[in-house]
Scaffold this motif. Sequence first.
Motif, PDB file in Angstrom:
ATOM      1  N   MET A  26       0.224  -1.298   0.137  1.00 59.55           N
ATOM      2  CA  MET A  26       0.449  -0.042  -0.030  1.00 59.55           C
ATOM      3  C   MET A  26       1.141   1.395  -0.372  1.00 59.55           C
ATOM      4  N   ARG A  27       1.967   0.741   0.931  1.00 57.22           N
ATOM      5  CA  ARG A  27       2.712   2.281   0.860  1.00 57.22           C
ATOM      6  C   ARG A  27       3.209   2.425  -0.915  1.00 57.22           C
ATOM      7  N   SER A  28       3.839   1.358  -0.846  1.00 62.59           N
ATOM      8  CA  SER A  28       4.343   1.598  -2.134  1.00 62.59           C
ATOM      9  C   SER A  28       3.277   2.312  -3.529  1.00 62.59           C
ATOM     10  N   ALA A  29       2.589   1.707  -3.565  1.00 63.68           N
ATOM     11  CA  ALA A  29       1.353   1.845  -4.590  1.00 63.68           C
ATOM     12  C   ALA A  29       0.806   3.456  -4.518  1.00 63.68           C
ATOM     13  N   ARG A  30       0.572   3.878  -2.907  1.00 65.70           N
ATOM     14  CA  ARG A  30       0.208   5.031  -2.649  1.00 65.70           C
ATOM     15  C   ARG A  30       1.050   6.527  -3.178  1.00 65.70           C
ATOM     16  N   GLY A  31       2.653   6.136  -2.908  1.00 65.52           N
ATOM     17  CA  GLY A  31       3.816   6.573  -3.578  1.00 65.52           C
ATOM     18  C   GLY A  31       3.638   7.707  -1.465  1.00 65.52           C
ATOM     19  N   THR A  32       4.173   6.871  -0.793  1.00 67.82           N
ATOM     20  CA  THR A  32       4.216   7.117   0.918  1.00 67.82           C
ATOM     21  C   THR A  32       5.440   7.576   0.756  1.00 67.82           C
ATOM     22  N   ASP A  33       6.087   7.403   0.016  1.00 67.70           N
ATOM     23  CA  ASP A  33       7.668   7.919   0.028  1.00 67.70           C
ATOM     24  C   ASP A  33       7.987   9.405  -0.019  1.00 67.70           C
ATOM     25  N   ALA A  34       7.463   8.887  -1.013  1.00 69.37           N
ATOM     26  CA  ALA A  34       7.453  10.247  -2.046  1.00 69.37           C
ATOM     27  C   ALA A  34       6.819  11.133  -1.727  1.00 69.37           C
ATOM     28  N   LEU A  35       5.491  11.065  -1.171  1.00 64.10           N
ATOM     29  CA  LEU A  35       4.503  12.009  -0.228  1.00 64.10           C
ATOM     30  C   LEU A  35       5.504  12.593   1.380  1.00 64.10           C
ATOM     31  N   VAL A  36       6.307  11.496   1.882  1.00 67.59           N
ATOM     32  CA  VAL A  36       6.804  12.013   2.924  1.00 67.59           C
ATOM     33  C   VAL A  36       7.931  12.957   2.886  1.00 67.59           C
ATOM     34  N   GLN A  37       8.543  12.705   1.836  1.00 65.86           N
ATOM     35  CA  GLN A  37       9.667  13.048   1.643  1.00 65.86           C
ATOM     36  C   GLN A  37       9.379  15.074   1.015  1.00 65.86           C
ATOM     37  N   ARG A  38       7.969  14.671   0.411  1.00 60.67           N
ATOM     38  CA  ARG A  38       7.761  16.346   0.069  1.00 60.67           C
ATOM     39  C   ARG A  38       7.114  17.246   0.701  1.00 60.67           C
ATOM     40  N   ILE A  39       6.338  16.436   2.273  1.00 56.46           N
ATOM     41  CA  ILE A  39       6.542  17.057   3.528  1.00 56.46           C
ATOM     42  C   ILE A  39       7.578  18.108   4.500  1.00 56.46           C
ATOM     43  N   ALA A  40       8.805  16.683   3.987  1.00 55.45           N
ATOM     44  CA  ALA A  40       9.909  17.236   4.564  1.00 55.45           C
ATOM     45  C   ALA A  40      11.010  18.285   3.955  1.00 55.45           C
ATOM     46  N   GLN A  41      10.573  18.443   2.991  1.00 60.21           N
ATOM     47  CA  GLN A  41      10.829  19.922   2.030  1.00 60.21           C
ATOM     48  C   GLN A  41      10.038  20.887   2.393  1.00 60.21           C
ATOM     49  N   ILE A  42       8.969  20.620   2.190  1.00 59.03           N
ATOM     50  CA  ILE A  42       7.960  22.420   2.463  1.00 59.03           C
ATOM     51  C   ILE A  42       8.315  22.579   3.861  1.00 59.03           C
TER      52      ILE A  42
END
Length: 121
Positions: free
Chosen positions: A95-111
């Motif tokens: 689910m994490r992989s399919a929903r792009g969770t890692d990219a989401l977490v990374q973008r949150i950190a960037q913001i």
Amino acid sequence: MNATADLTLDEVTRQLAAVREQLLQLARDDFPRRYELQLEHDRLRRQARSFVSDSDTYRSTSSLLVELNTKREALAAIQRDMASQRHGAALNIEMRSARGTDALVQRIAQIEEALDSRPDR
């Protein structure tokens, strides 16, 4: 066509298009002018790339906060949907992989990093 560092992305894009047009219209054997235009083209492309890599720098704080809240809500929704650890570790990984969770977490950190570096916060 040298430009200052204070150009907007739209201005850089317009200048880049103008240089490309000049390159297309240039005589094939005008090597000195072609070289000069190619150097300008490369400089403008580097400048345009910097806008993309530093795009958060050019966005308003309110815009970043809206995106941050949206991303946090999306992450919370994913976490709510996850199965308990005992029953679905493999399912959670998929689910994490399919929903792009890692990219989401990374973008949150960037913001968050972009917002933390602002003097108005």
